[in-house]
Design a protein around this motif. Structure first.
Motif, PDB file in Angstrom:
ATOM      1  N   PRO A 174     -35.643  31.151  -0.248  1.00  0.00           N
ATOM      2  CA  PRO A 174     -34.907  30.771  -1.465  1.00  0.00           C
ATOM      3  C   PRO A 174     -34.978  31.889  -2.494  1.00  0.00           C
ATOM      4  O   PRO A 174     -36.040  32.444  -2.761  1.00  0.00           O
ATOM      5  CB  PRO A 174     -35.632  29.513  -1.940  1.00  0.00           C
ATOM      6  N   ALA A 196     -30.543  26.264  -4.707  1.00  0.00           N
ATOM      7  CA  ALA A 196     -30.807  27.698  -4.726  1.00  0.00           C
ATOM      8  C   ALA A 196     -30.145  28.406  -3.550  1.00  0.00           C
ATOM      9  O   ALA A 196     -29.860  27.805  -2.514  1.00  0.00           O
ATOM     10  CB  ALA A 196     -32.312  27.941  -4.685  1.00  0.00           C
ATOM     11  N   HIS A 197     -29.865  29.671  -3.750  1.00  0.00           N
ATOM     12  CA  HIS A 197     -29.397  30.499  -2.643  1.00  0.00           C
ATOM     13  C   HIS A 197     -30.504  30.658  -1.607  1.00  0.00           C
ATOM     14  O   HIS A 197     -31.676  30.813  -1.965  1.00  0.00           O
ATOM     15  CB  HIS A 197     -28.995  31.881  -3.151  1.00  0.00           C
ATOM     16  N   LEU A 198     -30.156  30.638  -0.347  1.00  0.00           N
ATOM     17  CA  LEU A 198     -31.090  30.886   0.743  1.00  0.00           C
ATOM     18  C   LEU A 198     -30.702  32.185   1.430  1.00  0.00           C
ATOM     19  O   LEU A 198     -29.532  32.383   1.779  1.00  0.00           O
ATOM     20  CB  LEU A 198     -31.079  29.738   1.753  1.00  0.00           C
ATOM     21  N   ALA A 250     -28.119  25.665  -0.257  1.00  0.00           N
ATOM     22  CA  ALA A 250     -29.028  24.787   0.476  1.00  0.00           C
ATOM     23  C   ALA A 250     -28.354  23.487   0.863  1.00  0.00           C
ATOM     24  O   ALA A 250     -28.671  22.888   1.887  1.00  0.00           O
ATOM     25  CB  ALA A 250     -30.272  24.513  -0.365  1.00  0.00           C
TER      26      ALA A 250
END
Length: 500
Positions: free
Chosen positions: A402, A410-412, A489
């Protein structure tokens, strides 16, 4: 010279006799007739030990010892005081103000010289400690602050098995706030024995010197070899006392076991032992810091390159070869630019852990610098190296990290690596040459699309790049890997978005 000793003695005949005895033992000798003269000399000349009368013309032994240790840089200077009568009250008073030992005249040469040797050895070991600390500071390595003092662990060991030292142990426990117990010799020598910080060996009245063999064994026993050792013998046994010092005893009682004198001598021995332990720990920490990359915990370049050279030579001598793998994170600059260097550090750390997870027993994993890693595989074939590199690519690509930001979810990020391989199979090839070939293979893998493995052939032409993961057909060849796993996510796997 064995050492420089300052004799401080008001009586000329005593001074001349001491000078002759020490000079014949190859010590460099200085002399002073009074305490003030000696203190003045100590401000100008380097001295390793002071041997002084306790009844100087201008001051008493207590006053001289106190003023001496108050001089700049002289707090740990060994001091031996000479008295005319061995009165326990006077001896304890002088020990209490900082004398390292108090000897009654006339002193046999064997005991005097053994005591001087022991104190000089201890003093020189202590002199090395500030040098080590200075070296650490010069390298920018901070030293951990000393911890709170813990109760000392002290073992009383009577060589006469009929002697009970329980009452003395109880008195010392109260006086020192320490953990004091009576122990049998075999209890201390066991490999799984609890270690003591100080061991007091009480020699046998019936068998003088019975403890000398045990003293030697304790100096090599795994649990007790760093303990402070104090040897207790009876009056008139100067030869035994001297032998105990030469065998490694840190201190002596020559008038039998006395709780008050032990209470004065033991704290200083334990304090010095703990100081030495802290410096040893700092040295170990410094050596580790010189070899280990602080962010990832992997070996650093300084350690790795000579070690790879050594392992390559061993592999070649055994008829094998060593594979050099250079792995580089794809599009790593984009991570730092988009999410910041703390996110980049997180990716580096996670990648290092993934590389280490695939390590065999004899493999070496190191961080060469930036986002570049080195993996050395001793006794590996080309097929082994290719298979290992493919597994490393797949392991890193399975990471899901993350990234920081205000977005919810959140961006992964799933990072990828490209790997170049060079096989070291010639004894004359330097590691730097092998690394250069592996770097060229790495750049070939980058040009071919990233998240790939390329092996450098011996004859200088490139085989096709070894693909680690299927490229995204919607991306140009050089952008199909790298930050291939940036996704929300909450989104489904089929809707994952990709970034170049």
């Amino acid at each position: 010279m064995a050492g420089r000793i300052l004799i401080v003695e008001g009586t000329a005949s005593h001074r001349i006799l001491l000078r002759a005895r020490l000079t014949s033992a190859f010590y460099q000798v200085l002399s002073a007739q009074s305490g003030h003269e000696a203190l003045h000399m100590l401000g100008k000349a380097r001295v390793d030990l002071v041997l002084a009368a306790a009844d100087l013309p201008d001051m008493c032994g207590s006053g001289f010892c106190t003023r001496l240790h108050a001089l700049p840089g002289q707090a740990e200077l060994p001091v031996v005081l000479l008295i005319d009568d061995d009165r326990i009250e006077e001896r304890l008073a002088l020990l209490a103000v900082g004398a390292d030992d108090v000897l009654a005249r006339p002193v046999e040469d064997i005991l005097l010289l053994a005591r001087i040797r022991s104190l000089l050895h201890r003093s020189r070991a202590q002199d090395e400690l500030p040098l080590r600390a200075d070296a650490r500071r010069a390298l920018g390595l901070s030293e951990a602050p000393p911890s709170f003092d813990r109760p000392a662990r002290i073992a009383l060991v009577p060589l006469d098995r009929t002697r009970d030292l329980g009452a003395m142990a109880a008195r010392l426990q109260i006086a020192l706030g320490a953990q004091v117990r009576q122990a049998e010799p075999d209890q201390l020598l066991r490999r799984d024995a609890a270690s003591a910080e100080a061991v007091v060996l009480v020699d046998s009245d019936a068998d003088p010197g019975a403890g000398l063999a045990l003293l030697s064994q304790l100096r090599t026993a795994p649990a007790q070899r760093r303990a402070a050792l104090l040897y207790v013998t009876q009056p008139g046994r100067d030869t035994t006392a001297a032998q105990a010092l030469d065998l490694g005893a840190d201190d002596l009682l020559r008038a039998g076991p006395d709780a008050l004198e032990l209470a004065l001598r033991l704290p200083r021995l334990i304090r010095r032992k703990r100081t030495a332990e802290r410096h040893r720990a700092a040295l170990r920490s410094g050596l580790r810091a010189a070899m280990i990359d602080p962010l990832t915990g992997l070996y650093n370049r300084r350690y790795a390159l000579p070690e790879v050279s050594r392992r390559a030579q061993l592999s070649i001598q055994r008829g094998g070869q060593l594979a050099l793998l250079v792995a580089d994170l794809d599009h790593f600059k984009q991570v730092n630019d988009r999410w910041g260097h703390s996110a980049g550090d997180k990716v580096l750390t996670a990648t290092a852990q993934a590389l280490m997870a695939q390590r065999r027993g004899g493999d070496l994993v190191a961080r060469l610098g930036g986002e570049e890693f080195l993996i050395a595989l001793p006794d590996a074939t080309r097929e082994d190296a290719l298979e290992t590199a493919r597994q490393l690519c797949e392991t890193v690509a399975r990471l899901t990290l993350p990234m920081p930001g205000p977005e919810t979810p959140a961006h992964l990020l799933s990072p990828t690596v490209s790997i170049g391989i060079a096989m070291m199979e010639e004894p004359s090839e330097a590691v730097s040459t092998g690394l250069l070939r592996a770097d060229r293979a790495l750049y070939a893998a980058k040009r071919a699309g990233r998240n790939r493995v390329e092996i450098a052939p011996k004859q200088g032409f490139w085989q096709g790049p070894q693909l680690c993961a299927a490229p995204d057909p919607s991306c140009p060849p050089d952008q199909s890997a790298g930050l291939r796993g940036i996704r929300r996510a909450s989104s489904s796997s089929s809707a994952s978005s990709r970034s170049a």
